[in-house]
Scaffold this active site. Structure first.
Site, PDB file in Angstrom:
ATOM      1  N   LYS A  34      78.624 -49.999 -37.214  1.00 29.02           N
ATOM      2  CA  LYS A  34      77.998 -50.580 -38.554  1.00 29.02           C
ATOM      3  C   LYS A  34      78.729 -52.000 -38.529  1.00 29.02           C
ATOM      4  CE  LYS A  34      79.649 -49.674 -42.786  1.00 29.02           C
ATOM      5  NZ  LYS A  34      80.084 -51.262 -43.371  1.00 29.02           N
ATOM      6  N   ASP A  62      74.710 -53.232 -42.317  1.00 24.90           N
ATOM      7  CA  ASP A  62      74.867 -53.106 -43.598  1.00 24.90           C
ATOM      8  C   ASP A  62      74.909 -53.984 -44.796  1.00 24.90           C
ATOM      9  OD1 ASP A  62      75.542 -51.215 -46.030  1.00 24.90           O
ATOM     10  OD2 ASP A  62      77.492 -51.122 -45.563  1.00 24.90           O
ATOM     11  N   LYS A  64      73.454 -54.144 -47.666  1.00 26.12           N
ATOM     12  CA  LYS A  64      73.079 -53.987 -49.181  1.00 26.12           C
ATOM     13  C   LYS A  64      72.482 -55.144 -49.995  1.00 26.12           C
ATOM     14  CE  LYS A  64      77.505 -51.046 -49.500  1.00 26.12           C
ATOM     15  NZ  LYS A  64      77.828 -51.409 -47.989  1.00 26.12           N
ATOM     16  N   ASP A  67      67.963 -58.180 -54.613  1.00 30.69           N
ATOM     17  CA  ASP A  67      67.652 -59.195 -55.326  1.00 30.69           C
ATOM     18  C   ASP A  67      66.166 -59.060 -55.885  1.00 30.69           C
ATOM     19  OD1 ASP A  67      67.163 -62.254 -55.991  1.00 30.69           O
ATOM     20  OD2 ASP A  67      68.939 -62.570 -54.403  1.00 30.69           O
ATOM     21  N   THR A 121      80.668 -45.857 -52.906  1.00 32.64           N
ATOM     22  CA  THR A 121      81.774 -44.899 -53.215  1.00 32.64           C
ATOM     23  C   THR A 121      83.217 -45.491 -53.625  1.00 32.64           C
ATOM     24  OG1 THR A 121      82.271 -45.394 -50.889  1.00 32.64           O
ATOM     25  CG2 THR A 121      80.820 -43.297 -51.259  1.00 32.64           C
ATOM     26  N   ARG A 220      88.428 -47.411 -40.780  1.00 31.53           N
ATOM     27  CA  ARG A 220      89.791 -47.569 -40.559  1.00 31.53           C
ATOM     28  C   ARG A 220      90.224 -46.306 -39.696  1.00 31.53           C
ATOM     29  NH1 ARG A 220      91.326 -51.560 -45.243  1.00 31.53           N
ATOM     30  NH2 ARG A 220      89.536 -50.104 -46.258  1.00 31.53           N
TER      31      ARG A 220
END
Length: 238
Positions: A34, A62, A64, A67, A121, A220
């Protein structure tokens, strides 16, 4: 399809050199990565092509996008020809924005699946209350409205916390339809309650897969893992 085919490694919080060092170490053990907003703003479209050329990976971009419909359409059109497997938009942009995103993707990104983000999240009950006035008992209904919107617009998939997968299943069953379910907020068991960083709604890989996740997004937990090979072997061990 192997277990690792369900894992998407998020390259967040890494600079370009660190990313290529990690990908070299990963040695194509993980098929999908990603690229987030930070990397895309820093390095642009050429970076996407460079990763694809050097490592032949599936790429989840990604961004997101959120608009007005025309702006989202043009933003996706500007990505013309990028080798993307997945691209995110926000479901809260509404039906017309989703429709324009799908049109632009069909015209410019052959084979790319458009995935709708539900609620980040990083948000919890206090955030829902502050932002939208949701009481705890209202969260499920509001969330399921977004899932129904995704189904109504024939989106390829959604992004949601693994904790909401049961709610997704209820809507899918009610409408005899389903979508790809991409779940961030995935942590090893020993990390939960300790090393969750900015994620508040989390679950282990095995738990999320058992609940119906199609893809698990992990950052991570893997990119900073001291022994990546061991970490990958232990993904679904508990």
């Amino acid at each position: 399809m192997s277990a690792l085919d369900h894992v998407i490694v998020a390259l967040d919080n890494m600079n370009k050199n660190q990313i290529f060092e990690f990908l070299q170490k990963a040695d194509n053990k993980i098929p999908t990565i990603k690229i987030g907003l930070e990397q895309f703003c820093n390095y642009g479209q050429d970076f996407v092509f460079e990763i694809r050329e050097k490592h032949k990976l599936n790429i989840f971009l990604d961004l997101k996008l959120h608009d007005i419909p025309n702006t989202v359409h043009k933003a996706i059109a500007s990505l013309n020809g990028l080798p993307l497997e997945l691209l995110t938009i926000h479901l809260t942009g509404g039906a017309r924005m989703i429709e324009e995103a799908l049109i632009a993707a069909r015209e410019n990104l052959a084979g790319t699946k458009i995935i709708g983000v539900t609620y980040l999240t990083s948000l919890d009950q206090s955030d829902f209350k502050q932002l939208w006035g949701f009481e705890e008992e209202q969260i499920k209904g509001q969330f399921q409205r977004l899932i129904k919107l995704a189904l109504d617009q024939s989106l390829h998939g959604i992004v949601c916390s693994p904790l909401e997968l049961d709610w997704v299943k209820e809507i899918e069953n009610a409408h005899d339809n389903n979508v790809l379910k991409v779940c961030p907020g995935i942590r090893f068991a020993h990390e939960i309650g300790k090393n969750q960083h900015d994620q508040k709604r989390v679950m282990t890989p095995t738990e999320a897969m058992d609940k119906g996740a199609d893809y698990l997004v992990m950052g991570r937990s893997l990119t900073q893992c001291e022994d990546l090979v061991s970490g990958l072997k232990n993904l679904f061990s508990v």
